[in-house]
Design a protein around this motif. Structure first.
Motif, PDB file in Angstrom:
ATOM      1  N   ARG A  44      25.567  14.103  59.968  1.00  0.00           N
ATOM      2  CA  ARG A  44      25.666  14.539  61.356  1.00  0.00           C
ATOM      3  C   ARG A  44      27.032  15.146  61.674  1.00  0.00           C
ATOM      4  N   LEU A  45      27.984  14.895  60.794  1.00  0.00           N
ATOM      5  CA  LEU A  45      29.293  15.523  60.936  1.00  0.00           C
ATOM      6  C   LEU A  45      29.154  17.041  61.017  1.00  0.00           C
ATOM      7  N   PHE A  46      28.230  17.583  60.239  1.00  0.00           N
ATOM      8  CA  PHE A  46      28.007  19.037  60.266  1.00  0.00           C
ATOM      9  C   PHE A  46      27.390  19.462  61.590  1.00  0.00           C
ATOM     10  N   GLN A  47      26.465  18.672  62.096  1.00  0.00           N
ATOM     11  CA  GLN A  47      25.855  18.975  63.391  1.00  0.00           C
ATOM     12  C   GLN A  47      26.932  18.937  64.484  1.00  0.00           C
ATOM     13  N   ASP A  48      27.794  17.947  64.426  1.00  0.00           N
ATOM     14  CA  ASP A  48      28.878  17.851  65.406  1.00  0.00           C
ATOM     15  C   ASP A  48      29.848  19.020  65.281  1.00  0.00           C
ATOM     16  N   LEU A  86      22.632   9.739  56.808  1.00  0.00           N
ATOM     17  CA  LEU A  86      22.303  10.641  57.907  1.00  0.00           C
ATOM     18  C   LEU A  86      23.484  10.756  58.862  1.00  0.00           C
ATOM     19  N   GLY A  87      24.140   9.637  59.116  1.00  0.00           N
ATOM     20  CA  GLY A  87      25.312   9.667  59.993  1.00  0.00           C
ATOM     21  C   GLY A  87      26.427  10.544  59.445  1.00  0.00           C
ATOM     22  N   ALA A  88      26.653  10.449  58.145  1.00  0.00           N
ATOM     23  CA  ALA A  88      27.678  11.288  57.522  1.00  0.00           C
ATOM     24  C   ALA A  88      27.308  12.764  57.634  1.00  0.00           C
ATOM     25  N   VAL A 130      19.626  19.332  55.708  1.00  0.00           N
ATOM     26  CA  VAL A 130      19.491  17.883  55.873  1.00  0.00           C
ATOM     27  C   VAL A 130      18.334  17.577  56.809  1.00  0.00           C
ATOM     28  N   GLU A 131      18.302  18.268  57.929  1.00  0.00           N
ATOM     29  CA  GLU A 131      17.249  18.042  58.916  1.00  0.00           C
ATOM     30  C   GLU A 131      15.871  18.347  58.328  1.00  0.00           C
ATOM     31  N   GLN A 132      15.758  19.431  57.590  1.00  0.00           N
ATOM     32  CA  GLN A 132      14.476  19.783  56.959  1.00  0.00           C
ATOM     33  C   GLN A 132      14.043  18.721  55.954  1.00  0.00           C
ATOM     34  N   ALA A 133      14.987  18.182  55.204  1.00  0.00           N
ATOM     35  CA  ALA A 133      14.657  17.137  54.237  1.00  0.00           C
ATOM     36  C   ALA A 133      14.187  15.866  54.948  1.00  0.00           C
ATOM     37  N   MET A 134      14.835  15.518  56.050  1.00  0.00           N
ATOM     38  CA  MET A 134      14.426  14.332  56.815  1.00  0.00           C
ATOM     39  C   MET A 134      13.040  14.546  57.431  1.00  0.00           C
ATOM     40  N   VAL A 135      12.812  15.718  57.994  1.00  0.00           N
ATOM     41  CA  VAL A 135      11.512  16.015  58.601  1.00  0.00           C
ATOM     42  C   VAL A 135      10.419  15.981  57.536  1.00  0.00           C
ATOM     43  N   ALA A 136      10.672  16.577  56.395  1.00  0.00           N
ATOM     44  CA  ALA A 136       9.674  16.599  55.321  1.00  0.00           C
ATOM     45  C   ALA A 136       9.330  15.184  54.874  1.00  0.00           C
ATOM     46  N   LEU A 137      10.341  14.338  54.748  1.00  0.00           N
ATOM     47  CA  LEU A 137      10.086  12.958  54.356  1.00  0.00           C
ATOM     48  C   LEU A 137       9.267  12.239  55.424  1.00  0.00           C
ATOM     49  N   HIS A 190       8.553  12.877  63.808  1.00  0.00           N
ATOM     50  CA  HIS A 190       9.639  13.702  63.256  1.00  0.00           C
ATOM     51  C   HIS A 190      10.093  14.817  64.186  1.00  0.00           C
ATOM     52  N   GLU A 191       9.695  14.760  65.460  1.00  0.00           N
ATOM     53  CA  GLU A 191       9.984  15.873  66.364  1.00  0.00           C
ATOM     54  C   GLU A 191      11.389  15.844  66.963  1.00  0.00           C
ATOM     55  N   THR A 192      12.009  14.673  67.082  1.00  0.00           N
ATOM     56  CA  THR A 192      13.297  14.567  67.765  1.00  0.00           C
ATOM     57  C   THR A 192      14.350  13.972  66.834  1.00  0.00           C
ATOM     58  N   GLN A 193      15.592  14.037  67.278  1.00  0.00           N
ATOM     59  CA  GLN A 193      16.677  13.410  66.530  1.00  0.00           C
ATOM     60  C   GLN A 193      16.486  11.892  66.492  1.00  0.00           C
ATOM     61  N   ASP A 194      15.981  11.325  67.572  1.00  0.00           N
ATOM     62  CA  ASP A 194      15.696   9.887  67.584  1.00  0.00           C
ATOM     63  C   ASP A 194      14.639   9.534  66.540  1.00  0.00           C
ATOM     64  N   ASP A 195      13.647  10.407  66.367  1.00  0.00           N
ATOM     65  CA  ASP A 195      12.627  10.177  65.336  1.00  0.00           C
ATOM     66  C   ASP A 195      13.267  10.148  63.946  1.00  0.00           C
TER      67      ASP A 195
END
Length: 111
Positions: A78-82, A74-76, A31-38, A46-51
């Motif tokens: 984040r369940l995996f990150q948590d 993205l919030g859903a 998920v994070e890689q897909a968000m960063v790529a976009l 795209h460096e931080t979670q806030d970004d």
């Protein structure tokens, strides 16, 4: 009739079991890689979670939807990150929630 040592059958490879935390980590990384790529494609930070949160907000502004689907997606995910941090999901929960992350990733990839 004697059998040779090589009877033509290959040994069965056992699949390595993955823990629920490892599975959560892999899903979150995708998920994070897909968000960063976009964000990179769009020229957004795209460096931080806030970004990444800001990128989801920008996507929602570009694609008006009363459900704020990118922030919600993205919030859903984040369940995996948590779960990596707090270890609260069992394997059945991880597996049943994984399709949400997979759909979110596919949605990001087509933008």
């Amino acid at each position: 009739m004697a059998m040779s040592d090589n009877d033509g059958t290959a040994p069965v490879k056992k699949r390595k079991r993955v823990t629920r935390l490892e599975r959560s980590r892999r899903i979150w990384e995708e998920v994070e890689q897909a968000m960063v790529a976009l964000a990179i494609r769009r020229g957004w930070p795209h460096e931080t979670q806030d970004d990444l949160d800001q990128a989801a907000r920008l996507l929602d502004e570009e694609n008006p939807n009363p459900y704020r689907r990118f922030r919600a997606g993205l919030g859903a995910c984040r369940l995996f990150q948590d779960n990596i941090k707090y270890d609260f999901m069992d394997m059945a929960e991880v597996k049943s929630t994984q399709p949400i992350a997979e759909r979110f990733i596919k949605e990001l990839e087509v933008l």
